[in-house]
Motif scaffolding. Structure first.
Motif, PDB file in Angstrom:
ATOM      1  N   ARG A 188      29.872   7.036  -5.300  1.00  0.00           N
ATOM      2  CA  ARG A 188      30.737   8.202  -5.202  1.00  0.00           C
ATOM      3  C   ARG A 188      29.988   9.370  -4.569  1.00  0.00           C
ATOM      4  O   ARG A 188      28.772   9.373  -4.476  1.00  0.00           O
ATOM      5  N   GLU A 189      30.742  10.388  -4.159  1.00  0.00           N
ATOM      6  CA  GLU A 189      30.153  11.541  -3.492  1.00  0.00           C
ATOM      7  C   GLU A 189      29.088  12.184  -4.373  1.00  0.00           C
ATOM      8  O   GLU A 189      29.336  12.514  -5.523  1.00  0.00           O
ATOM      9  N   GLY A 190      27.890  12.362  -3.819  1.00  0.00           N
ATOM     10  CA  GLY A 190      26.804  12.985  -4.547  1.00  0.00           C
ATOM     11  C   GLY A 190      25.984  12.038  -5.394  1.00  0.00           C
ATOM     12  O   GLY A 190      24.938  12.416  -5.912  1.00  0.00           O
ATOM     13  N   GLU A 191      26.453  10.800  -5.565  1.00  0.00           N
ATOM     14  CA  GLU A 191      25.716   9.851  -6.399  1.00  0.00           C
ATOM     15  C   GLU A 191      24.604   9.158  -5.621  1.00  0.00           C
ATOM     16  O   GLU A 191      24.720   8.928  -4.417  1.00  0.00           O
ATOM     17  N   ARG A 192      23.543   8.839  -6.311  1.00  0.00           N
ATOM     18  CA  ARG A 192      22.430   8.066  -5.767  1.00  0.00           C
ATOM     19  C   ARG A 192      21.979   7.068  -6.819  1.00  0.00           C
ATOM     20  O   ARG A 192      22.399   7.134  -7.968  1.00  0.00           O
ATOM     21  N   GLU A 193      21.110   6.173  -6.406  1.00  0.00           N
ATOM     22  CA  GLU A 193      20.515   5.208  -7.333  1.00  0.00           C
ATOM     23  C   GLU A 193      19.035   5.554  -7.489  1.00  0.00           C
ATOM     24  O   GLU A 193      18.284   5.567  -6.516  1.00  0.00           O
ATOM     25  N   CYS A 194      18.627   5.869  -8.726  1.00  0.00           N
ATOM     26  CA  CYS A 194      17.246   6.265  -8.974  1.00  0.00           C
ATOM     27  C   CYS A 194      16.300   5.129  -8.613  1.00  0.00           C
ATOM     28  O   CYS A 194      16.490   3.987  -9.043  1.00  0.00           O
ATOM     29  N   LEU A 195      15.254   5.440  -7.852  1.00  0.00           N
ATOM     30  CA  LEU A 195      14.297   4.415  -7.455  1.00  0.00           C
ATOM     31  C   LEU A 195      13.392   3.987  -8.595  1.00  0.00           C
ATOM     32  O   LEU A 195      12.752   2.944  -8.514  1.00  0.00           O
ATOM     33  N   LEU A 196      13.317   4.775  -9.661  1.00  0.00           N
ATOM     34  CA  LEU A 196      12.442   4.440 -10.779  1.00  0.00           C
ATOM     35  C   LEU A 196      13.118   3.548 -11.808  1.00  0.00           C
ATOM     36  O   LEU A 196      12.479   2.649 -12.369  1.00  0.00           O
ATOM     37  N   CYS A 197      14.406   3.807 -12.077  1.00  0.00           N
ATOM     38  CA  CYS A 197      15.078   3.019 -13.132  1.00  0.00           C
ATOM     39  C   CYS A 197      16.375   2.382 -12.664  1.00  0.00           C
ATOM     40  O   CYS A 197      17.056   1.714 -13.461  1.00  0.00           O
ATOM     41  N   CYS A 198      16.727   2.565 -11.398  1.00  0.00           N
ATOM     42  CA  CYS A 198      17.932   1.974 -10.801  1.00  0.00           C
ATOM     43  C   CYS A 198      19.229   2.456 -11.454  1.00  0.00           C
ATOM     44  O   CYS A 198      20.278   1.833 -11.298  1.00  0.00           O
ATOM     45  N   THR A 199      19.181   3.562 -12.192  1.00  0.00           N
ATOM     46  CA  THR A 199      20.390   4.128 -12.781  1.00  0.00           C
ATOM     47  C   THR A 199      21.115   4.966 -11.732  1.00  0.00           C
ATOM     48  O   THR A 199      20.493   5.683 -10.961  1.00  0.00           O
ATOM     49  N   ARG A 200      22.434   4.848 -11.732  1.00  0.00           N
ATOM     50  CA  ARG A 200      23.231   5.602 -10.778  1.00  0.00           C
ATOM     51  C   ARG A 200      23.736   6.892 -11.400  1.00  0.00           C
ATOM     52  O   ARG A 200      24.107   6.928 -12.564  1.00  0.00           O
ATOM     53  N   GLY A 201      23.737   7.947 -10.603  1.00  0.00           N
ATOM     54  CA  GLY A 201      24.232   9.231 -11.079  1.00  0.00           C
ATOM     55  C   GLY A 201      24.137  10.286 -10.007  1.00  0.00           C
ATOM     56  O   GLY A 201      23.658  10.032  -8.896  1.00  0.00           O
ATOM     57  N   LEU A 202      24.609  11.486 -10.330  1.00  0.00           N
ATOM     58  CA  LEU A 202      24.530  12.599  -9.390  1.00  0.00           C
ATOM     59  C   LEU A 202      23.064  12.926  -9.087  1.00  0.00           C
ATOM     60  O   LEU A 202      22.206  12.869  -9.965  1.00  0.00           O
ATOM     61  N   TYR A 203      22.819  13.284  -7.847  1.00  0.00           N
ATOM     62  CA  TYR A 203      21.472  13.619  -7.386  1.00  0.00           C
ATOM     63  C   TYR A 203      21.551  15.026  -6.813  1.00  0.00           C
ATOM     64  O   TYR A 203      22.156  15.256  -5.767  1.00  0.00           O
ATOM     65  N   VAL A 204      20.978  16.018  -7.535  1.00  0.00           N
ATOM     66  CA  VAL A 204      21.188  17.418  -7.170  1.00  0.00           C
ATOM     67  C   VAL A 204      19.874  18.175  -7.163  1.00  0.00           C
ATOM     68  O   VAL A 204      18.914  17.801  -7.849  1.00  0.00           O
ATOM     69  N   PRO A 205      19.804  19.270  -6.410  1.00  0.00           N
ATOM     70  CA  PRO A 205      18.614  20.130  -6.462  1.00  0.00           C
ATOM     71  C   PRO A 205      18.569  20.894  -7.777  1.00  0.00           C
ATOM     72  O   PRO A 205      19.608  21.279  -8.328  1.00  0.00           O
ATOM     73  N   LEU A 206      17.374  21.113  -8.299  1.00  0.00           N
ATOM     74  CA  LEU A 206      17.199  21.839  -9.552  1.00  0.00           C
ATOM     75  C   LEU A 206      16.942  23.319  -9.279  1.00  0.00           C
ATOM     76  O   LEU A 206      16.207  23.668  -8.353  1.00  0.00           O
ATOM     77  N   LYS A 207      17.549  24.174 -10.106  1.00  0.00           N
ATOM     78  CA  LYS A 207      17.392  25.624  -9.966  1.00  0.00           C
ATOM     79  C   LYS A 207      17.114  26.206 -11.345  1.00  0.00           C
ATOM     80  O   LYS A 207      17.828  25.900 -12.299  1.00  0.00           O
ATOM     81  N   LEU A 208      16.114  27.040 -11.453  1.00  0.00           N
ATOM     82  CA  LEU A 208      15.792  27.643 -12.738  1.00  0.00           C
ATOM     83  C   LEU A 208      16.853  28.666 -13.144  1.00  0.00           C
ATOM     84  O   LEU A 208      17.365  29.421 -12.313  1.00  0.00           O
ATOM     85  N   GLY A 209      17.173  28.676 -14.439  1.00  0.00           N
ATOM     86  CA  GLY A 209      18.047  29.707 -14.969  1.00  0.00           C
ATOM     87  C   GLY A 209      17.290  31.019 -15.041  1.00  0.00           C
ATOM     88  O   GLY A 209      16.331  31.150 -15.810  1.00  0.00           O
ATOM     89  N   ARG A 210      17.698  32.013 -14.246  1.00  0.00           N
ATOM     90  CA  ARG A 210      16.945  33.264 -14.120  1.00  0.00           C
ATOM     91  C   ARG A 210      17.444  34.363 -15.037  1.00  0.00           C
ATOM     92  O   ARG A 210      16.738  35.341 -15.253  1.00  0.00           O
ATOM     93  N   GLU A 211      18.663  34.245 -15.561  1.00  0.00           N
ATOM     94  CA  GLU A 211      19.194  35.289 -16.430  1.00  0.00           C
ATOM     95  C   GLU A 211      18.659  35.085 -17.840  1.00  0.00           C
ATOM     96  O   GLU A 211      19.112  34.222 -18.580  1.00  0.00           O
ATOM     97  N   SER A 212      17.678  35.901 -18.215  1.00  0.00           N
ATOM     98  CA  SER A 212      17.004  35.716 -19.498  1.00  0.00           C
ATOM     99  C   SER A 212      17.924  35.948 -20.689  1.00  0.00           C
ATOM    100  O   SER A 212      17.696  35.398 -21.769  1.00  0.00           O
ATOM    101  N   GLY A 213      18.970  36.748 -20.507  1.00  0.00           N
ATOM    102  CA  GLY A 213      19.872  37.046 -21.610  1.00  0.00           C
ATOM    103  C   GLY A 213      20.647  35.851 -22.115  1.00  0.00           C
ATOM    104  O   GLY A 213      21.206  35.885 -23.216  1.00  0.00           O
TER     105      GLY A 213
END
Length: 442
Positions: free
Chosen positions: A351-376
């Motif tokens: 499906r759109e955005g899904e990939r297969e992990c090369l380490l465990c072969c599990t399928r799922g969304l593959y997205v860039p990670l972004k830190l939560g910057r709002e400390s509140g």
């Protein structure tokens, strides 16, 4: 020359009541915070009290009633019962309170201008939606000027003529104390979490707040214009972590005491450096990954050391083009039969955005990670170890757990959990995932 007492008074910081933070903006509006239009608003003690409180109730159409309505120096609330009958409640000055008003209007009575939040937005546009559901004068918060500086919320705000008007179709009723009360068109909803905003916090029920500050259960749909049942054992006082929904934007109230226990931007930056110091590796490209500084994190440009993750298993990689192997979807087939039906019709496409992990072969969304910057939005100062699904915002485990269990209003259409940093709705089955970083080989 100022006297020592005057110098001390002029240099002292104003009393801080608390802050309002809009959900969906990770520390700043897309085009930056400017004036009354910002992602975070601080409520401080005013040099002179501007609070008001209800006084005389006018039930008949008299010259005195007309004078109250037309007097722009007199605060009042008008309740239209019919075309020929309007109840007007005078409000008088209250020297013990400060009033702050929130709404979509940019007129001077509004202290904090709030526009509709588009989930997952961060678009570089300040253009409001053509059909906003946020009231121009949505609500008001009244803070006691003396300790413990209690903050209370009321539906509706006073306009340029210092008036609040509820039309014929608005829900309204007489109270036992002789005052009239009512609800605004799209309503003001409040959720006061159990145990405040701490590691023990738990979501509570959403309530609707009236013009006079009474508390009601939700009466059916958002636009039903019918009050629910009054909750007499609950009040409209804001506690640390209270959420305020204006039907188009949701605000988080953080008290001054709560903010003192909350991690600062400097602390989040230190956690980022500590995480980068572990030199997490991409198991495919074998390059060192790194979360960007706060200046780079607000940039739309991608960078090659950006961490990416599979949101089903949590394995962290760098970006790569591998999508995964095709699999046979024919049910009940043997290995021999699977080999025979490996055609385009028998393959399961990702499906759109899904990939297969090369380490465990599990399928799922593959997205860039972004830190939560709002400390509140953080419940604790623990390291960023978990990511929301599907947006990829990273924060502490307890922070992710709390927000994933909290149903947030989405306009007039219902309630469901969302990432506080971008307001994207969370996945139903796996709302957040623990991240698994690969250490350096040397």
């Amino acid at each position: 020359m100022l006297s020592p007492e005057q110098e001390l008074l002029s240099s002292s910081k104003p009393v801080k009541y608390g802050e309002l933070i809009i959900l969906g903006y990770n520390g700043s509006l897309p085009n930056g915070d400017r004036g009354r239009r910002r992602s975070r608003f601080t409520l401080c003690k005013r040099p002179k009290a501007n609070g008001v409180k209800p006084s005389t109730v006018h039930t008949a159409c008299s010259p005195q009633t007309a004078k109250v309505i037309s007097n722009k120096d007199q605060h009042s609330v008008s309740y239209a019962l019919s075309r020929v009958q309007t109840v007007v409640v005078e409000y008088t000055h209250d020297s013990t309170t400060d009033m702050f008003q929130i709404g979509r209007s940019t007129e001077s009575p509004i202290d904090f201008v709030v526009m509709d939040t588009v989930p997952g937005c961060h678009t570089n546009s300040d253009t409001p939606l053509s059909q906003s559901t946020i009231s121009r004068f949505a609500c008001r918060i009244v803070c006691q000027r003396a300790p413990p500086y209690t903050a209370r919320i009321y539906a509706a705000g006073f306009d340029l003529s210092k008036s609040i008007f509820l039309g014929e179709k608005a829900a309204k009723w007489w109270c036992a104390d002789g005052q009239m009360d009512g609800l605004t068109t799209n309503g003001v909803l409040v959720m006061r979490p159990q145990h405040g905003f701490t590691c023990e916090s738990k979501p509570a029920s959403w309530r609707e707040i009236s013009v006079c500050g009474n508390v009601f259960t939700l009466g059916g749909t958002r636009l039903a214009q019918k009050p629910g049942k009054m909750v007499e054992n609950e009040c409209h006082e804001l506690v640390d972590g209270s959420l305020i929904d204006l039907c188009g934007a949701t605000l988080l109230w953080r008290s001054a005491e709560g903010l003192a226990r909350t991690p600062t931007i400097k602390h989040l930056e230190a956690l980022r450096r500590e995480l980068n110091a572990t030199r997490p590796q991409c198991p495919v490209g074998l390059l060192t990954l790194a979360f960007p500084s706060i200046d780079r994190s607000f940039s739309d440009s991608a960078h090659e050391d950006q961490p990416w993750a599979y949101l089903h298993c949590g394995h962290v990689h760098g970006y790569h083009s591998w999508r995964g192997r095709r699999r046979v979807t024919k049910e009940g087939s043997t290995e021999e039969e699977e080999d025979e039906c490996e055609t385009k019709e028998g393959m399961e496409l990702l499906r759109e955005g899904e990939r297969e992990c090369l380490l465990c072969c599990t399928r799922g969304l593959y997205v860039p990670l972004k830190l939560g910057r709002e400390s509140g939005f953080y419940l604790d100062a623990a390291p960023p170890t978990h990511a929301f699904n599907p947006c990829g915002h990273v924060c502490s485990e307890r922070t992710a757990s709390f927000w994933s269990k909290l149903p947030l209003p989405h306009g007039a259409h219902g309630f469901y959990p969302a990432c506080p940093f971008c307001m994207r709705p969370l996945a139903r089955d796996r709302k957040y995932v623990r991240l698994i970083f690969q250490g350096p080989l040397d």
